[in-house]
Design a protein around this motif. Structure first.
Motif, short mmCIF file in Angstrom:
data_model
loop_
_atom_site.label_atom_id
_atom_site.label_comp_id
_atom_site.label_asym_id
_atom_site.label_seq_id
_atom_site.Cartn_x
_atom_site.Cartn_y
_atom_site.Cartn_z
N GLU A 110 -10.22 3.17 12.32
CA GLU A 110 -9.78 2.92 11.39
C GLU A 110 -8.77 4.00 11.37
O GLU A 110 -7.87 3.64 10.61
CB GLU A 110 -11.00 3.02 9.97
CG GLU A 110 -12.46 1.58 10.04
CD GLU A 110 -13.07 2.24 8.77
OE1 GLU A 110 -12.90 3.36 8.11
OE2 GLU A 110 -14.10 1.03 8.55
N VAL A 123 -4.93 3.49 11.39
CA VAL A 123 -4.62 3.73 10.59
C VAL A 123 -3.51 4.41 10.93
O VAL A 123 -1.87 4.20 10.89
CB VAL A 123 -4.89 4.87 9.30
CG1 VAL A 123 -3.63 5.70 8.74
CG2 VAL A 123 -5.89 4.32 8.64
N ARG A 173 0.82 3.46 10.61
CA ARG A 173 2.13 4.42 10.25
C ARG A 173 3.19 4.29 11.25
O ARG A 173 4.37 4.33 10.69
CB ARG A 173 1.76 5.73 10.22
CG ARG A 173 0.66 6.00 8.56
CD ARG A 173 -0.17 7.18 8.68
NE ARG A 173 -0.94 7.72 7.23
CZ ARG A 173 -1.91 8.34 7.03
NH1 ARG A 173 -1.85 8.98 8.44
NH2 ARG A 173 -2.36 8.41 6.18
#
Length: 133
Positions: free
Chosen positions: A124, A128, A132
């Motif tokens: 996870e 993320v 980004r």
């Protein structure tokens, strides 16, 4: 209720081979309570010769392939070290340690039950970061 920590009977120093070490890591992994959707592959990385021990480094790389994404967006690695002491008798069992790729914390299989959540957290966090960028 107290959770039972599952471990395996580790080979002795005199019976150790690189392949036997990998097989025993697979045997340990088979005791972990991880959902069947997780797939992994394990490999030997390197041998390290120290003054009082030999250390054999391995990696198990984890992911959850799906029909829509057969190549996972991110993977999580668990690094293992099998230590053969030069000070103990050859009949002593090897010592085993592992750590997660995102952590410096070194764990011993007989002292800490592996948690699937650790793999999920690594993946996870990577996703993320990817999103980004």
């Amino acid at each position: 209720t107290k959770h039972v920590i599952k471990n395996i009977q580790w080979t002795t120093a005199n019976n150790f081979t690189v392949e036997r070490g990998r097989q025993q890591i697979e045997e340990l992994i088979s005791t972990w309570d991880i959902h069947e959707s997780w797939l992994h592959h394990s490999e030997f990385l390197e041998k390290e010769e120290l003054k009082d021990s030999k250390r054999y480094h391995y990696r198990a790389c984890w992911g959850i392939p799906t029909r829509r994404k057969p190549i996972p967006r991110a993977t999580a690695s668990v690094y293992f070290v099998i230590v053969i002491s030069k000070l103990k008798p050859d009949t002593s069992p090897v010592e085993v340690f592992y750590r997660l790729e995102s952590s410096r914390l070194v764990r011993r299989p007989e002292q800490c039950q592996f948690r699937e959540k650790w793999l999920k957290d690594i993946i996870e966090n990577k996703i993320v970061c990817i999103e980004r960028l």
